[in-house]
Scaffold this motif. Sequence first.
Motif, PDB file in Angstrom:
ATOM      1  N   VAL A  15       0.846  -1.199   0.000  1.00 46.97           N
ATOM      2  CA  VAL A  15       0.000   0.000   0.000  1.00 46.97           C
ATOM      3  C   VAL A  15       0.872   1.237   0.000  1.00 46.97           C
ATOM      4  O   VAL A  15       0.647   2.174  -0.754  1.00 46.97           O
ATOM      5  CB  VAL A  15      -0.964  -0.003   1.212  1.00 46.97           C
ATOM      6  N   ALA A  16       1.901   1.264   0.828  1.00 42.29           N
ATOM      7  CA  ALA A  16       2.800   2.413   0.885  1.00 42.29           C
ATOM      8  C   ALA A  16       3.523   2.605  -0.441  1.00 42.29           C
ATOM      9  O   ALA A  16       3.667   3.729  -0.925  1.00 42.29           O
ATOM     10  CB  ALA A  16       3.804   2.245   2.020  1.00 42.29           C
ATOM     11  N   ALA A  17       3.953   1.524  -1.051  1.00 42.66           N
ATOM     12  CA  ALA A  17       4.649   1.615  -2.332  1.00 42.66           C
ATOM     13  C   ALA A  17       3.722   2.121  -3.417  1.00 42.66           C
ATOM     14  O   ALA A  17       4.103   2.944  -4.250  1.00 42.66           O
ATOM     15  CB  ALA A  17       5.222   0.252  -2.723  1.00 42.66           C
ATOM     16  N   THR A  18       2.472   1.666  -3.416  1.00 39.42           N
ATOM     17  CA  THR A  18       1.501   2.110  -4.409  1.00 39.42           C
ATOM     18  C   THR A  18       1.151   3.572  -4.182  1.00 39.42           C
ATOM     19  O   THR A  18       1.055   4.344  -5.120  1.00 39.42           O
ATOM     20  CB  THR A  18       0.219   1.248  -4.335  1.00 39.42           C
ATOM     21  N   ALA A  19       0.960   3.991  -2.939  1.00 42.01           N
ATOM     22  CA  ALA A  19       0.612   5.380  -2.635  1.00 42.01           C
ATOM     23  C   ALA A  19       1.727   6.323  -3.052  1.00 42.01           C
ATOM     24  O   ALA A  19       1.476   7.446  -3.476  1.00 42.01           O
ATOM     25  CB  ALA A  19       0.307   5.532  -1.151  1.00 42.01           C
ATOM     26  N   ALA A  20       2.959   5.858  -2.930  1.00 43.07           N
ATOM     27  CA  ALA A  20       4.084   6.698  -3.314  1.00 43.07           C
ATOM     28  C   ALA A  20       4.074   6.996  -4.801  1.00 43.07           C
ATOM     29  O   ALA A  20       4.631   7.998  -5.238  1.00 43.07           O
ATOM     30  CB  ALA A  20       5.390   6.028  -2.912  1.00 43.07           C
ATOM     31  N   CYS A  21       3.410   6.175  -5.598  1.00 37.19           N
ATOM     32  CA  CYS A  21       3.342   6.370  -7.040  1.00 37.19           C
ATOM     33  C   CYS A  21       2.186   7.283  -7.438  1.00 37.19           C
ATOM     34  O   CYS A  21       2.100   7.687  -8.581  1.00 37.19           O
ATOM     35  CB  CYS A  21       3.178   5.029  -7.752  1.00 37.19           C
ATOM     36  N   ALA A  22       1.277   7.560  -6.514  1.00 39.99           N
ATOM     37  CA  ALA A  22       0.120   8.398  -6.829  1.00 39.99           C
ATOM     38  C   ALA A  22       0.605   9.811  -7.152  1.00 39.99           C
ATOM     39  O   ALA A  22       1.466  10.346  -6.463  1.00 39.99           O
ATOM     40  CB  ALA A  22      -0.856   8.419  -5.660  1.00 39.99           C
ATOM     41  N   PRO A  23       0.050  10.406  -8.215  1.00 40.04           N
ATOM     42  CA  PRO A  23       0.493  11.752  -8.576  1.00 40.04           C
ATOM     43  C   PRO A  23       0.043  12.795  -7.557  1.00 40.04           C
ATOM     44  O   PRO A  23      -0.970  12.630  -6.884  1.00 40.04           O
ATOM     45  CB  PRO A  23      -0.180  11.982  -9.926  1.00 40.04           C
ATOM     46  N   THR A  24       0.807  13.843  -7.458  1.00 40.09           N
ATOM     47  CA  THR A  24       0.465  14.973  -6.607  1.00 40.09           C
ATOM     48  C   THR A  24      -0.082  16.071  -7.505  1.00 40.09           C
ATOM     49  O   THR A  24       0.536  16.411  -8.515  1.00 40.09           O
ATOM     50  CB  THR A  24       1.709  15.481  -5.849  1.00 40.09           C
ATOM     51  N   ILE A  25      -1.242  16.618  -7.132  1.00 36.49           N
ATOM     52  CA  ILE A  25      -1.861  17.676  -7.926  1.00 36.49           C
ATOM     53  C   ILE A  25      -1.310  19.018  -7.447  1.00 36.49           C
ATOM     54  O   ILE A  25      -1.284  19.299  -6.251  1.00 36.49           O
ATOM     55  CB  ILE A  25      -3.390  17.634  -7.779  1.00 36.49           C
ATOM     56  N   ALA A  26      -0.847  19.814  -8.384  1.00 34.34           N
ATOM     57  CA  ALA A  26      -0.272  21.118  -8.055  1.00 34.34           C
ATOM     58  C   ALA A  26      -1.390  22.112  -7.752  1.00 34.34           C
ATOM     59  O   ALA A  26      -2.231  22.388  -8.595  1.00 34.34           O
ATOM     60  CB  ALA A  26       0.577  21.627  -9.213  1.00 34.34           C
ATOM     61  N   VAL A  27      -1.398  22.600  -6.529  1.00 33.43           N
ATOM     62  CA  VAL A  27      -2.341  23.630  -6.091  1.00 33.43           C
ATOM     63  C   VAL A  27      -1.529  24.640  -5.299  1.00 33.43           C
ATOM     64  O   VAL A  27      -0.825  24.266  -4.357  1.00 33.43           O
ATOM     65  CB  VAL A  27      -3.462  23.039  -5.192  1.00 33.43           C
ATOM     66  N   ASP A  28      -1.607  25.902  -5.676  1.00 37.56           N
ATOM     67  CA  ASP A  28      -0.875  26.940  -4.946  1.00 37.56           C
ATOM     68  C   ASP A  28      -1.565  27.230  -3.620  1.00 37.56           C
ATOM     69  O   ASP A  28      -2.792  27.326  -3.566  1.00 37.56           O
ATOM     70  CB  ASP A  28      -0.810  28.229  -5.763  1.00 37.56           C
ATOM     71  N   ALA A  29      -0.797  27.391  -2.577  1.00 30.14           N
ATOM     72  CA  ALA A  29      -1.348  27.757  -1.274  1.00 30.14           C
ATOM     73  C   ALA A  29      -1.938  29.162  -1.350  1.00 30.14           C
ATOM     74  O   ALA A  29      -1.438  30.021  -2.068  1.00 30.14           O
ATOM     75  CB  ALA A  29      -0.267  27.699  -0.208  1.00 30.14           C
ATOM     76  N   ALA A  30      -2.997  29.377  -0.601  1.00 24.88           N
ATOM     77  CA  ALA A  30      -3.625  30.697  -0.521  1.00 24.88           C
ATOM     78  C   ALA A  30      -2.777  31.610   0.363  1.00 24.88           C
ATOM     79  O   ALA A  30      -1.960  31.130   1.171  1.00 24.88           O
ATOM     80  CB  ALA A  30      -5.031  30.559   0.049  1.00 24.88           C
ATOM     81  N   PRO A  31      -2.963  32.930   0.256  1.00 23.26           N
ATOM     82  CA  PRO A  31      -2.153  33.861   1.049  1.00 23.26           C
ATOM     83  C   PRO A  31      -2.224  33.631   2.562  1.00 23.26           C
ATOM     84  O   PRO A  31      -1.244  33.859   3.263  1.00 23.26           O
ATOM     85  CB  PRO A  31      -2.732  35.232   0.683  1.00 23.26           C
ATOM     86  N   ASP A  32      -3.379  33.177   3.066  1.00 23.78           N
ATOM     87  CA  ASP A  32      -3.539  32.974   4.509  1.00 23.78           C
ATOM     88  C   ASP A  32      -3.691  31.482   4.838  1.00 23.78           C
ATOM     89  O   ASP A  32      -4.413  31.103   5.750  1.00 23.78           O
ATOM     90  CB  ASP A  32      -4.748  33.775   5.009  1.00 23.78           C
ATOM     91  N   ALA A  33      -2.989  30.637   4.103  1.00 22.08           N
ATOM     92  CA  ALA A  33      -3.101  29.185   4.287  1.00 22.08           C
ATOM     93  C   ALA A  33      -2.660  28.734   5.674  1.00 22.08           C
ATOM     94  O   ALA A  33      -3.093  27.682   6.145  1.00 22.08           O
ATOM     95  CB  ALA A  33      -2.281  28.457   3.224  1.00 22.08           C
ATOM     96  N   VAL A  34      -1.824  29.508   6.332  1.00 22.12           N
ATOM     97  CA  VAL A  34      -1.351  29.132   7.672  1.00 22.12           C
ATOM     98  C   VAL A  34      -2.353  29.492   8.767  1.00 22.12           C
ATOM     99  O   VAL A  34      -2.117  29.205   9.939  1.00 22.12           O
ATOM    100  CB  VAL A  34       0.026  29.758   7.990  1.00 22.12           C
ATOM    101  N   ASN A  35      -3.476  30.089   8.416  1.00 22.07           N
ATOM    102  CA  ASN A  35      -4.489  30.457   9.398  1.00 22.07           C
ATOM    103  C   ASN A  35      -4.953  29.195  10.120  1.00 22.07           C
ATOM    104  O   ASN A  35      -5.360  28.234   9.484  1.00 22.07           O
ATOM    105  CB  ASN A  35      -5.663  31.138   8.700  1.00 22.07           C
TER     106      ASN A  35
END
Length: 155
Positions: A15-35
């Motif tokens: 499961v860990a090996a398969t999850a590591a192959c899953a693509p990451t979707i690029a989403v920019d953080a919002a200006p106040d994402a640390v709120n």
Amino acid sequence: MLRRALSLLPPAALVAATAACAPTIAVDAAPDAVNPACAPVMLALPDVLAGDLSKARTAAQATAAWGTGGAAVTLRCGVTPPGPSPDCQQVEAPGGTVDWIIEAGDDGTWRFTTFGRDPAVEVTVPPTVTADHSTSFIADLAQAVSHVAATATCS
């Protein structure tokens, strides 16, 4: 040889090996994402939207995505709260009523931004999703978004 090596791994490692192959979707953080108010929103998000869009990995804080690259619904918590707009609509759902400012882009992209909540949450739906899905799944986000208290409503 690789197939034999994989068959010798314990199921958790597979499961860990398969999850590591899953693509990451690029989403920019919002200006106040640390709120800190974004944390409960992110934890309450559904694993599936529109019945068949599975949650995907993202690399930025306070972001989420459902679907696949190029055809993913994306969410960012911590965007600048918008002012009043004639495009504001109340969406009632079992998770609560949420006011959204709804904008249609010239390219067919839909953008939903919470109104009357700080920090605001923005959901972007590309035309590749709306080609075969209604945007009514926005109601499925009401429970999560409601973790940020409403201070104003659509007028």
